[in-house]
Design a protein around this motif. Sequence first.
Motif, PDB file in Angstrom:
ATOM      1  N   GLU A 126       0.833  -1.202   0.000  1.00  0.00           N
ATOM      2  CA  GLU A 126       0.000   0.000   0.000  1.00  0.00           C
ATOM      3  C   GLU A 126       0.872   1.259   0.000  1.00  0.00           C
ATOM      4  N   LYS A 127       1.903   1.266   0.850  1.00  0.00           N
ATOM      5  CA  LYS A 127       2.805   2.413   0.925  1.00  0.00           C
ATOM      6  C   LYS A 127       3.539   2.615  -0.399  1.00  0.00           C
TER       7      LYS A 127
ATOM      8  N   ALA B 100       2.548  10.382 -14.704  1.00  0.00           N
ATOM      9  CA  ALA B 100       1.898   9.222 -15.340  1.00  0.00           C
ATOM     10  C   ALA B 100       2.890   8.333 -16.084  1.00  0.00           C
ATOM     11  N   SER B 101       3.825   8.933 -16.799  1.00  0.00           N
ATOM     12  CA  SER B 101       4.776   8.115 -17.570  1.00  0.00           C
ATOM     13  C   SER B 101       5.649   7.267 -16.649  1.00  0.00           C
ATOM     14  N   GLU B 102       6.034   7.819 -15.509  1.00  0.00           N
ATOM     15  CA  GLU B 102       6.828   7.045 -14.552  1.00  0.00           C
ATOM     16  C   GLU B 102       5.980   5.987 -13.858  1.00  0.00           C
ATOM     17  N   GLN B 103       4.713   6.295 -13.597  1.00  0.00           N
ATOM     18  CA  GLN B 103       3.816   5.288 -13.040  1.00  0.00           C
ATOM     19  C   GLN B 103       3.694   4.108 -13.997  1.00  0.00           C
TER      20      GLN B 103
ATOM     21  N   ALA C 228       1.943   6.583  -6.876  1.00  0.00           N
ATOM     22  CA  ALA C 228       0.856   7.468  -7.280  1.00  0.00           C
ATOM     23  C   ALA C 228       1.284   8.935  -7.330  1.00  0.00           C
ATOM     24  N   LYS C 229       2.349   9.269  -6.633  1.00  0.00           N
ATOM     25  CA  LYS C 229       2.860  10.639  -6.625  1.00  0.00           C
ATOM     26  C   LYS C 229       3.700  10.964  -7.869  1.00  0.00           C
TER      27      LYS C 229
END
Length: 67
Positions: A6-7, A17-20, A13-14
Amino acid sequence: MTKLLEKALEEVAKLPASEQDAVAAILLEELASEQRWAESFAKSQDKLAKLAEEAIAEYKTGRTKPL
């Protein structure tokens, strides 16, 4: 879901978008790799058992050397 996962997902999530997407791709590939390994290992049990029997037989007949 575990607290650690979860952490980690909260931190992801921070990211932009491309890195996510990059992190997600890495994670999905790792999961797929683990699945392939598990399937391969499961299919090789008979071969591994035979190799183990051969190794034990060689040990018992003195055909092995200590490392």
